[in-house]
Design a protein around this motif. Structure first.
Motif, short mmCIF file in Angstrom:
data_model
loop_
_atom_site.label_atom_id
_atom_site.label_comp_id
_atom_site.label_asym_id
_atom_site.label_seq_id
_atom_site.Cartn_x
_atom_site.Cartn_y
_atom_site.Cartn_z
N ARG A 95 4.83 -1.48 -17.80
CA ARG A 95 3.49 -1.89 -17.25
C ARG A 95 3.98 -1.86 -15.79
NH1 ARG A 95 2.41 -7.54 -18.98
NH2 ARG A 95 1.52 -7.78 -17.11
N THR A 96 3.30 -1.49 -14.85
CA THR A 96 3.64 -1.52 -13.46
C THR A 96 4.21 -2.81 -12.79
OG1 THR A 96 1.45 0.18 -12.86
CG2 THR A 96 2.50 -0.88 -10.86
N GLU A 97 3.95 -3.87 -12.98
CA GLU A 97 4.35 -5.17 -12.63
C GLU A 97 5.76 -5.19 -13.04
OE1 GLU A 97 0.89 -6.56 -15.48
OE2 GLU A 97 1.30 -4.93 -14.30
N ASN A 100 7.93 -2.77 -11.17
CA ASN A 100 8.11 -3.33 -9.64
C ASN A 100 9.15 -4.66 -9.59
OD1 ASN A 100 6.60 -1.40 -8.56
ND2 ASN A 100 4.64 -2.37 -8.57
N ARG A 105 14.22 -2.17 -10.75
CA ARG A 105 12.96 -1.08 -10.04
C ARG A 105 13.75 0.11 -9.99
NH1 ARG A 105 10.34 -2.46 -4.45
NH2 ARG A 105 9.54 -4.31 -5.70
N TRP A 109 12.96 3.75 -12.00
CA TRP A 109 12.56 4.73 -11.30
C TRP A 109 13.31 5.97 -11.73
CZ3 TRP A 109 15.99 7.44 -7.94
CH2 TRP A 109 15.42 8.33 -7.43
N SER A 115 4.53 4.78 -15.57
CA SER A 115 3.98 3.47 -14.95
C SER A 115 2.63 3.14 -15.63
CB SER A 115 3.98 3.29 -13.59
OG SER A 115 3.34 2.05 -13.08
N PRO A 117 -0.82 1.35 -15.30
CA PRO A 117 -1.46 0.48 -14.34
C PRO A 117 -2.25 -0.66 -14.85
CG PRO A 117 -2.72 2.68 -14.67
CD PRO A 117 -1.71 2.72 -15.68
#
Length: 764
Positions: A95-97, A100, A105, A109, A115, A117
């Motif tokens: 999940r994006t959260e 991030n 992070r 990456w 990711s 959304p």
């Protein structure tokens, strides 16, 4: 030798120094250009240093894609563990959260995770689905975590979606279920957007990866969750790495902490050191071998909850025999008949305890007061020398040669409560008990700082597991109370012994609260009840006193016994509240539950009532001498509990009642417990004052009868209250169905005696 090594190093070090930049450059190049290799190396190093990885079903994994892995999520190292097992490079969906999240992070990456959304952005989600389908068409292997986040307690959470939207319609994708299991704590977790470190209770950490056979891509999210839950039960049926029987585990712990203390007698306020308990176990086990020549393999134990009783249980197991623990609350004749049917020839007991029970000794009984004087000083010195100087492995093989490492040896013969008839002899193996303990300590966030109350009788399966086996195998201090109804002693022991985990039936807990003050329970972090329905008034009283919620659990003797505990989904807020009021909770890790149709046996979707069945390593070996009955309740590795209930999409189970506690009125099934709960809420009673049963009726087949102990009961007000609560008419008893009795039939465990209740109804 050392000089030659130094000369060799001195000779090659100038050449290595010349190539240092090249070596460093190659390493940096590999790290930058090959995340897969880096992930593999990191997984290998992590596995080598921190984890003891166990892989089940690796042969099920295909050699090539496209593959979609569907896995639960238990820790931050899940990606490393999966990649350590799977040959291909795995692309992980996160999940994006989470991506991030600042501390991780860069790692996400670098590894190239995909990711996911937010569902609140449908356009981004549609584009994401297209990207996943494109990658699968290229033959990639992708891992999907349907829970969407790391489990806060180790339990399976709700699966947010199935996999249909991820799979291209024009190709065949292999969907593989993966179940991750983590035993004995976690190193890190995320709570309120912060990375939290958590002290491990064991090093290295046992981590399991179970890979199932391919599943249908069209399964719903709930069905996928059930598949992975069942996979966990299958994976943990067999013994785990380093697992030992109860008596062996105690000896290993006692040898490491020879002068430590586990067992405390709260009645006399005295400790039994591990050294003293070890000496007792060594000497008494040798005596048991001599005096008990019974061929059944069972030795009877008739004792209250005391450190001596724990020592006797350990001694019987060390004598390569199985303790048959007598349920003295059932009465002398019933208890004796039960053990005699099991072929018991020797019963270890105490004259002092028999006097309290007002029982006459039977021919099988051997009194501990008569055994102790026969132990000579030489035998005591020999036991001391063995305990101090013999290596642990040699010691356990000397005193328990046949059972010291046999996980399928019977740990205990327990007798069911007999609430529905004659008590059954339940055979529980060492693996059964250990499986339940491992599941229990994972969800309650057990630590070495915990202390438990030894208030539940050890003849009860919950008492045997939590009050005896858990302390003996983990070193958790326990304060024994001989009489579970001695509220003053129990409250004092909770306060003075600083108990953190208290287990009790609602009936017992009600009596404790009458004696307790808020400061008496300030060290409690977890209060678990079971065996009967938790009444709302009792829960509110405990919350007002402590600021915490009572946690309701469910289990039965045949399941060693714990199946579910209604904890909230975070170890950081454990015991403060329960997320699903009225539920008995989710199955513990490694335990799978399902709801099946009463008539067809087909598994039901969420929300539909049916029979509760359980699969786990904690399912009993069977009923002693009753193979036909064993086959009735255990079919295809599932134990049928006889309870009726339903499961929601989060996996939380709601019990409606026992299959035997329903009345068929006018063709409709009416649950006795549902009517009891509704009446209790109208009465605002903290105590059990009513019991509902069914009796025959010529017009409707059956009718309800309400037995009560209330003087001047207002039946009209109760009936009106039931109507106002919206209960169906067939659920509402008539005024003449309320029958006053002197007392309600109860068992020693605090449960309602259903057999006696049924006979009372039949007499009407």
């Amino acid at each position: 030798m050392c000089g030659k090594s130094c000369e060799l190093w001195n000779s090659i070090s100038p050449y290595l120094a010349a190539y240092y930049p090249v070596i460093i450059g190659i390493v940096v190049f590999l790290i930058l250009c090959s995340p897969r290799l880096t992930l593999k190396i990191a997984a290998w190093v992590t596995r080598l240093v921190m984890f003891r990885l166990r892989v089940i079903g690796k042969e099920n994994m295909p050699y090539s894609g496209p593959i979609l892995l569907v896995s639960n999520h238990v820790s931050l190292v899940d990606m490393l563990m999966i990649q350590a097992v799977v040959r291909q490079r795995v692309r992980f969906m996160v999940r994006t959260e989470i991506i991030n999240f600042l501390p991780t992070r860069f790692i996400f990456w670098y590894l190239g995770v995909l990711s996911v959304p937010s569902a609140r952005h449908p356009k981004a989600m549609k584009k994401f689905f297209g990207e996943i389908q494109h990658r699968l068409r290229k033959g990639e292997t992708i891992c999907f975590f349907p829970e969407g986040a790391i489990s806060g307690s180790g339990n399976l959470m709700r699966f947010r979606s199935g996999v249909q939207a991820l799979i291209p319609p024009d190709i065949q994708v292999t969907v593989m279920p993966v179940r991750l299991g983590m035993i004995h704590g976690r190193l890190t977790g995320i709570y309120k957007n912060r990375l939290r470190f958590h002290k491990l209770t064991r090093w290295p950490v046992d981590f399991s990866v179970a890979i199932g056979k391919p599943v249908d891509p069209n399964l719903s999210a709930f069905q996928l969750r059930q598949k992975i839950s069942e996979l966990g039960a299958i994976a943990e049926t067999s013994p785990q790495p380093g697992e030992r029987p109860i008596h062996t585990a105690f000896i290993y712990y006692a040898k490491r902490h020879l002068f430590g203390k586990i067992f405390y007698d709260a009645t006399t306020e005295t400790w039994f050191s591990n050294f003293k308990m070890l000496l007792l176990t060594i000497m008494l086990s040798k005596i048991i071998r001599k005096i008990d020549k019974g061929t059944s393999g069972y030795t009877g134990v008739l004792l209250p909850n005391t450190p001596i009783a724990a020592g006797v249980l350990l001694s019987v197991q060390c004598a390569d025999r199985t303790p048959a623990i007598m349920n003295f609350s059932a009465g002398r004749q019933v208890a004796l008949d039960s053990v005699r049917r099991a072929g018991v020839k020797t019963i270890l007991t105490s004259r002092k305890f028999l006097d309290k029970l007002k029982w006459e000794p039977s021919e099988e009984m051997v009194l501990l007061e008569d055994i102790v004087p026969t132990i000579s000083k030489g035998k005591k010195i020999l036991a001391m020398l063995m305990a101090i100087f013999l290596p642990t492995r040699t010691l356990v093989r000397n005193i328990a040669p046949l059972s010291c490492y046999n996980m399928f040896q019977q740990a205990a013969l327990l007798f069911s409560s007999g609430s529905t008839g004659t008590p059954k002899a339940v055979m529980l193996t060492q693996r059964n008990i250990n499986c339940d303990i491992q599941s229990f300590i994972r969800v309650v966030d057990w630590s070495t700082n915990d202390r438990v109350a030894g208030n539940l009788p050890i003849f009860h399966s919950f008492g045997f597991t939590v009050c005896f086996a858990l302390p003996a195998t983990t070193g958790t201090p326990v304060a024994y109370v001989a009489n579970p109804l001695d509220s003053a002693v129990i409250v004092r022991s909770v306060r003075d012994f600083k108990i953190t985990i208290l287990c009790a039936t609602p009936t017992f807990l009600q009596k404790y609260l009458m004696k307790a003050k808020p400061e008496d329970f300030k060290t409690l972090r977890l209060c678990i009840t079971g065996a009967e329905k938790l009444r709302t008034e009792l829960a509110e009283r405990y919350r007002n006193m402590t600021g915490r919620d009572i946690v309701e659990g469910f289990g039965c003797t045949e399941l060693s016994p714990i199946v579910t505990i209604n904890l909230n989904n975070s170890i950081y807020t454990m015991g403060t509240k329960s997320d699903h009021p009225g539920s008995i909770g989710c199955p513990l890790p490694g335990i799978h539950a399902r709801i099946v149709d009463i008539n067809t046996g087909v598994e039901l979707p969420p929300g539909e009532d049916g029979r509760l069945q359980v699969r786990a390593g904690s399912v009993m070996k069977g009923y002693l001498g009753q193979p036909e009955l064993t086959e009735q309740v255990i079919q295809n590795n599932y134990y049928d509990t006889g309870d009726i209930g339903h499961m929601d999409e989060d996996g939380y189970i709601y019990i409606t009642g026992r299959a035997s506690r329903f009345s068929k009125i006018g063709g409709e099934m009416v649950p006795h417990e549902g009517v009891e709960e509704a009446i209790t809420q109208i009465l605002h009673s903290e105590n059990r004052e009513i019991a509902v049963a069914g009796r025959s009726d010529r017009l409707k087949g059956e009718r309800l009868v309400v037995f009560h102990i209330i003087e001047n009961i207002d039946t009209a007000a109760i009936i009106n209250g039931l109507r106002e609560a919206g209960l169906p008419n067939i659920w509402i008893p008539k005024a003449d169905d309320f029958i006053k009795v002197d007392h309600l039939p109860m068992l020693g465990s605090g449960k309602l005696d259903l057999s006696a209740l049924r006979k009372m109804a039949e007499k009407l």
